[in-house]
Each structure stands twice: as structure tokens, then as C-alpha cells.
Design a protein around this motif. Structure first.
Motif, PDB file in Angstrom:
ATOM      1  N   MET A  64       0.813  -1.198   0.000  1.00 62.58           N
ATOM      2  CA  MET A  64       0.000   0.000   0.000  1.00 62.58           C
ATOM      3  C   MET A  64       0.860   1.267   0.000  1.00 62.58           C
ATOM      4  N   ASP A  65       2.105   1.150   0.487  1.00 63.50           N
ATOM      5  CA  ASP A  65       3.011   2.304   0.432  1.00 63.50           C
ATOM      6  C   ASP A  65       3.237   2.746  -1.013  1.00 63.50           C
ATOM      7  N   LEU A  66       3.258   1.787  -1.918  1.00 66.34           N
ATOM      8  CA  LEU A  66       3.521   2.075  -3.328  1.00 66.34           C
ATOM      9  C   LEU A  66       2.436   2.950  -3.955  1.00 66.34           C
ATOM     10  N   CYS A  67       1.231   2.918  -3.386  1.00 67.96           N
ATOM     11  CA  CYS A  67       0.137   3.734  -3.944  1.00 67.96           C
ATOM     12  C   CYS A  67      -0.361   4.766  -2.937  1.00 67.96           C
ATOM     13  N   ASP A  68       0.525   5.185  -2.031  1.00 68.41           N
ATOM     14  CA  ASP A  68       0.190   6.224  -1.045  1.00 68.41           C
ATOM     15  C   ASP A  68      -1.058   5.889  -0.227  1.00 68.41           C
ATOM     16  N   HIS A  69      -1.311   4.613  -0.032  1.00 69.49           N
ATOM     17  CA  HIS A  69      -2.465   4.136   0.761  1.00 69.49           C
ATOM     18  C   HIS A  69      -3.802   4.644   0.215  1.00 69.49           C
ATOM     19  N   ARG A  70      -3.868   4.865  -1.082  1.00 70.01           N
ATOM     20  CA  ARG A  70      -5.102   5.374  -1.695  1.00 70.01           C
ATOM     21  C   ARG A  70      -5.913   4.272  -2.361  1.00 70.01           C
ATOM     22  N   GLY A  71      -5.404   3.055  -2.362  1.00 66.91           N
ATOM     23  CA  GLY A  71      -6.125   1.941  -2.970  1.00 66.91           C
ATOM     24  C   GLY A  71      -6.861   1.133  -1.923  1.00 66.91           C
TER      25      GLY A  71
END
Length: 92
Positions: free
Chosen positions: A1-8
Motif C-alpha cells: 500500500m506504500d507504493l500507492c500512497d495508501h489510496r487503494g
């Protein structure tokens, strides 16, 4: 989730044991939803960066990570649905 700034948002996650003669691990399949303009932008970055990302997961090596399907929708609200697969091997 770090890879998508926790927006997914994880919609589905399945895990299946995987083994070869020399390695053992698990294959993970995920469906991620990115809803809203900022989340869709984060999801697009996720799609671009996932295959080359250097993971740091204790006791695991990520042998393969890829996006298998991407679906964009703009109406009625912007959203991005991403299907991805990861192969994790046990790091002995």
C-alpha cells in the motif's frame, strides 16, 4: 500500500501455495480499487512502478510482480480497477 500512497482499497486477495523443485512460496492475486481523482493518479503510479519495485518483506523474496488488468472509468466518478499478481518465495 506504500507504493500507492495508501489510496487503494483491496477488493479481493487470494493466496495459493506454489512450489518448484528448488523453491517454495505463494502466488497472490489482488484486485485494487482507486476511487477519486487523487486515488486514480496514485493507482496509475502503482501500475507503472509495480513491476520494477524493490520489495522489503521479511522472510520473503518477491520473484515476480505484475499488473494483469487495468480498467479506467470516468463516469459517474473517476475510478481505476487494477488486477495484479505477485509470486513470493520463502527466503531461507
Amino acid at each position: 500500500m506504500d507504493l500507492c500512497d495508501h489510496r487503494g482499497q483491496v477488493l479481493t486477495h487470494t493466496e495459493k501455495a506454489w512450489a518448484s523443485i528448488t523453491f517454495a512460496g505463494t502466488r497472490h492475486s489482488l484486485a485494487l480499487l482507486f476511487a477519486g481523482d487523487e486515488a486514480v493518479e496514485a493507482g496509475e503510479r502503482f501500475v507503472a512502478e509495480l513491476p520494477d519495485h524493490e520489495f522489503a518483506i521479511a522472510g520473503q523474496l518477491v520473484a515476480d510482480a505484475g499488473v494483469s488488468e487495468v480498467e479506467h472509468r470516468m463516469v459517474p466518478d473517476p475510478r481505476l480497477l487494477v488486477q495484479c499478481e505477485l509470486l513470493l518465495l520463502e527466503d531461507a
